[in-house]
Scaffold this active site. Structure first.
Site, PDB file in Angstrom:
ATOM      1  N   GLU A   1       0.875  -1.174   0.000  1.00 46.07           N
ATOM      2  CA  GLU A   1       0.000   0.000   0.000  1.00 46.07           C
ATOM      3  C   GLU A   1       0.908   1.219   0.000  1.00 46.07           C
ATOM      4  OE1 GLU A   1      -3.159  -0.188  -0.294  1.00 46.07           O
ATOM      5  OE2 GLU A   1      -3.521  -2.287   0.191  1.00 46.07           O
TER       6      GLU A   1
ATOM      7  N   CYS B   1      -2.039   9.119   3.796  1.00 47.95           N
ATOM      8  CA  CYS B   1      -1.872   8.727   2.403  1.00 47.95           C
ATOM      9  C   CYS B   1      -3.091   9.164   1.592  1.00 47.95           C
ATOM     10  CB  CYS B   1      -1.661   7.233   2.301  1.00 47.95           C
ATOM     11  SG  CYS B   1      -2.908   6.329   3.189  1.00 47.95           S
TER      12      CYS B   1
HETATM   13  P1  NAP Z   1       8.713   4.591   4.272  1.00 47.77           P
HETATM   14  O1  NAP Z   1       9.834   5.506   4.463  1.00 47.77           O
HETATM   15  O2  NAP Z   1       8.563   3.910   2.970  1.00 47.77           O
HETATM   16  O3  NAP Z   1       8.810   3.522   5.441  1.00 47.77           O
HETATM   17  C1  NAP Z   1       7.853   2.507   5.624  1.00 47.77           C
HETATM   18  C2  NAP Z   1       8.506   1.351   6.344  1.00 47.77           C
HETATM   19  O4  NAP Z   1       9.455   0.722   5.481  1.00 47.77           O
HETATM   20  C3  NAP Z   1       9.269   1.754   7.588  1.00 47.77           C
HETATM   21  O5  NAP Z   1       9.066   0.799   8.587  1.00 47.77           O
HETATM   22  C4  NAP Z   1      10.701   1.748   7.092  1.00 47.77           C
HETATM   23  O6  NAP Z   1      11.645   1.626   8.109  1.00 47.77           O
HETATM   24  C5  NAP Z   1      10.686   0.565   6.172  1.00 47.77           C
HETATM   25  N1  NAP Z   1      11.800   0.504   5.228  1.00 47.77           N
HETATM   26  C6  NAP Z   1      12.547   1.521   4.723  1.00 47.77           C
HETATM   27  N2  NAP Z   1      13.482   1.040   3.877  1.00 47.77           N
HETATM   28  C7  NAP Z   1      13.345  -0.303   3.838  1.00 47.77           C
HETATM   29  C8  NAP Z   1      14.013  -1.367   3.153  1.00 47.77           C
HETATM   30  N3  NAP Z   1      15.032  -1.133   2.316  1.00 47.77           N
HETATM   31  N4  NAP Z   1      13.596  -2.630   3.364  1.00 47.77           N
HETATM   32  C9  NAP Z   1      12.557  -2.890   4.182  1.00 47.77           C
HETATM   33  N5  NAP Z   1      11.910  -1.932   4.862  1.00 47.77           N
HETATM   34  C10 NAP Z   1      12.278  -0.659   4.690  1.00 47.77           C
HETATM   35  O7  NAP Z   1       7.316   5.336   4.546  1.00 47.77           O
HETATM   36  P2  NAP Z   1       6.951   6.279   5.759  1.00 47.77           P
HETATM   37  O8  NAP Z   1       7.668   7.571   5.609  1.00 47.77           O
HETATM   38  O9  NAP Z   1       7.071   5.550   7.041  1.00 47.77           O
HETATM   39  O10 NAP Z   1       5.377   6.503   5.502  1.00 47.77           O
HETATM   40  C11 NAP Z   1       4.858   7.452   4.625  1.00 47.77           C
HETATM   41  C12 NAP Z   1       4.479   6.836   3.292  1.00 47.77           C
HETATM   42  O11 NAP Z   1       3.543   5.795   3.498  1.00 47.77           O
HETATM   43  C13 NAP Z   1       3.778   7.802   2.352  1.00 47.77           C
HETATM   44  O12 NAP Z   1       4.276   7.618   1.053  1.00 47.77           O
HETATM   45  C14 NAP Z   1       2.317   7.387   2.431  1.00 47.77           C
HETATM   46  O13 NAP Z   1       1.552   7.730   1.315  1.00 47.77           O
HETATM   47  C15 NAP Z   1       2.432   5.922   2.597  1.00 47.77           C
HETATM   48  N6  NAP Z   1       1.230   5.354   3.205  1.00 47.77           N
HETATM   49  C16 NAP Z   1       0.351   4.636   2.422  1.00 47.77           C
HETATM   50  C17 NAP Z   1      -0.808   4.117   2.972  1.00 47.77           C
HETATM   51  C18 NAP Z   1      -1.782   3.323   2.161  1.00 47.77           C
HETATM   52  O14 NAP Z   1      -2.655   2.673   2.748  1.00 47.77           O
HETATM   53  N7  NAP Z   1      -1.710   3.331   0.843  1.00 47.77           N
HETATM   54  C19 NAP Z   1      -1.078   4.321   4.335  1.00 47.77           C
HETATM   55  C20 NAP Z   1      -0.163   5.050   5.094  1.00 47.77           C
HETATM   56  C21 NAP Z   1       0.984   5.547   4.522  1.00 47.77           C
HETATM   57  P3  NAP Z   1      12.274   2.956   8.780  1.00 47.77           P
HETATM   58  O15 NAP Z   1      11.207   3.531   9.622  1.00 47.77           O
HETATM   59  O16 NAP Z   1      13.413   2.469   9.575  1.00 47.77           O
HETATM   60  O17 NAP Z   1      12.672   3.876   7.666  1.00 47.77           O
END
Ligand code: NAP
Ligand code: MG
Length: 516
Positions: A279, A313
């Site tokens: 997502e 999001c």
């Molecule tokens: P993110 O930076 O992509 O991080 C999400 C998760 O992925 C975190 O736990 C992060 O760990 C982990 N991660 C980062 N790099 C990774 C890797 N190489 N391998 C495995 N895991 C890894 O996103 P965010 O800043 O937390 O959240 C915001 C984003 O989420 C926005 O783009 C938003 O639109 C999206 N979102 C989408 C929905 C939906 O339902 N479509 C809902 C909510 C949010 P770390 O914390 O250690 O970086």
């Protein structure tokens, strides 16, 4: 949802805020094979409104911890998968109860760790509880209903069953720090998988509360494990591990695409294709039609764009207004957004809190600073607290729909406003993005409402209401296009993604049974 107009609701939440504030600075261990484990390095989780204040000190797990957790999960899976679905569902129902009893406290923690205003924090906790109740019931439905979904002619007994896929890894974002990890986790659990949760590094404290809820609900050791740590470290190892069968990820497009790529390459010893549920982000558009009622549309637009400082999001980040009402809508929107209360989200009545961290602050400020090169700033609130990662609500009029502010996910309180010649042009502008998450229309034309429902390229289309705030079981949520692959969280198809469907066929024209 709490009814804030009631003094008793406000008073109770105020007490919860005070209680949580007194307890800040707590420790978050990892939960590995049922044991609480401390790690040599740690992550400091801080209050984004007051970054010098520690919310929690969290364990920071490594790739070696990931390997140990996967081994424990592999060992725990067969017994969990064989348990009657009623037992697995009961764990979810008890965890929901545990959260219900602590509802205000769980929400108040989000005011400090995630920068959520009261109503948003309450919504997040309510959603977590709903996920437990909904997926528990969904699992019971799937187990009882599947027998009738296949035909069994005389002499042949066919049975369709759903089996857990194995070890599930859940990787979650910080913006719904309880609801999103909870939803992905309990769906995988009730479907018969064991789960390793890697929460976002910004919100380990809230993730620990989820772990407590599941343990209180009776989840067996090894069946649920919590591995706080950094994504590129412990997260990356979990994704690549050959014994992981399913990865449920919610987060950014960049990380989601990377996870998809890694998961598609089989490792030595891997016996299955990995299933990835992703997502991702959005660049969500809300259209205001020529005949829309501005009294309805404008507050909904401001709420969709600036609620939780634009960090949902589903948030509106593009407002598309049909030419004939453009000037009046913009004027009112600016007026309305000027009145939003910005401040520490633990304070009653605050509508817009900080963005999550220094990195987000810099990124969002960057878009605001570059905005004049692509458009005209209609509102840039600078009356925000000096301390903390605050960005004031900002509205930018843009002509070029491909300008960065109008085409890239900013994830902050910045709204791009575009003028459409007419309704057709508005739809065209709305659909000019690779994302397809949420979209909406305010209109009084039945024809336009009907067209928006079918033509807007978005997983969730909202008509004559705000475009955020999906409710489990009522608005199954999720996007397509570049916004994700997977089926609707909080909807009837979600659990199937964590299951291997199996069919057994027996020839029942036999010569009696052999004695035992
Ligand atoms: P993110 O930076 O992509 O991080 C999400 C998760 O992925 C975190 O736990 C992060 O760990 C982990 N991660 C980062 N790099 C990774 C890797 N190489 N391998 C495995 N895991 C890894 O996103 P965010 O800043 O937390 O959240 C915001 C984003 O989420 C926005 O783009 C938003 O639109 C999206 N979102 C989408 C929905 C939906 O339902 N479509 C809902 C909510 C949010 P770390 O914390 O250690 O970086
Ligand atoms: Mg991150």
């Amino acid at each position: 949802m709490r009814e804030w107009r009631r003094g008793s609701a406000r008073a109770a939440f105020g007490v919860a805020v005070d209680g949580v504030e007194t307890g800040l600075g707590f420790e978050v261990p990892a939960l590995l094979a049922g044991e609480q484990v401390r790690t040599s390095s740690t992550i400091a989780s801080v209050d984004p409104s007051r970054p010098d204040r520690l919310v929690a000190t969290s364990a920071s797990c490594t790739a070696a911890d990931a390997d140990a957790a996967v081994a424990a999960a592999v060992a725990a899976t067969p017994d969990w998968r064989r348990r009657p679905v009623q037992e697995r569902a009961a764990v979810l129902f008890r965890a929901a109860d545990w959260m219900r009893q602590r509802r205000d406290g769980l929400a108040a923690l989000q005011c400090f760790e995630a920068g959520k205003p009261w109503d948003q924090a309450d919504g997040d906790v309510g959603e977590a509880i709903d996920f437990c109740e909904y997926y528990g019931r969904e699992a019971l439905r799937l187990a009882s209903g599947s027998a009738t979904l296949v035909q069994s002619p005389p002499g042949e007994a066919n049975r369709l069953t759903y089996q857990g896929k194995g070890v599930a890894v859940v990787i979650s974002p910080w913006n719904f720090p309880l609801a999103i990890p909870c939803g992905m986790t309990v769906a995988a659990l009730v479907a018969g998988n064991s789960v390793i949760l890697k929460p976002a590094e910004q919100t380990p404290g809230v993730a620990w509360r989820l772990a407590e809820a599941l343990v209180a609900g009776g989840v067996p050791p090894g069946v649920f494990q919590l591995l706080p740590g950094r994504g590129e470290d412990v997260g990356a190892r979990l994704v690549a591990h050959p014994d992981v069968a399913v990865i449920a990820f919610t987060g950014s497009k960049a990380v989601g695409l990377h996870i998809n790529q890694v998961a598609s390459t089989p490792q030595d010893g891997q016996r299955h294709l990995k299933k990835v549920v992703c997502e991702l982000g959005g660049k969500n558009a809300l259209i205001i039609d020529a005949d829309a009622d501005p009294d309805q549309a404008v507050p909904a637009a401001a709420y969709s764009a600036f609620g939780y400082a634009g960090q949902k999001c589903s948030a509106a980040s593009r407002l598309i207004v049909v030419d004939s009402v453009y000037d009046v809508v913009l004027e009112r929107l600016v007026g309305c957004s000027r009145e939003l209360i910005v401040g520490h989200p633990a304070t009653a009545g605050v509508q817009v809190g900080p963005v999550i961290d220094a990195e987000a602050h810099e990124r969002v400020r960057g878009y605001v600073e570059r905005a004049p090169t692509h458009g005209r700033i209609a509102l840039q609130r600078e009356d925000v607290p000096e301390e903390g990662w605050f960005v004031g609500p900002t509205i930018v009029e843009v002509e070029d729909p491909q300008a960065p502010v109008a085409s890239e996910e900013i994830f902050g309180p910045v709204l791009a406003v575009l003028r459409a010649r007419d309704f057709d042009h508005a739809i065209e502008l709305a659909n000019a993005t690779d994302y397809a998450l949420t979209a909406g229309l305010f209109s009084r034309s039945p024809v336009h409402l009907e067209r928006a429902a079918s033509e807007l390229r978005a997983g969730n289309v909202y008509l004559n209401r705000a475009i955020t705030g999906a409710v489990v079981g009522r608005q199954p949520f999720g996007g397509y296009g570049m916004s994700g692959i997977g089926s609707k969280a909080g909807g009837p198809d979600y659990l199937l993604q964590f299951s291997d469907p199996r069919v057994s066929t027996e020839n029942t024209l036999r010569q009696g049974f052999a004695p035992d």
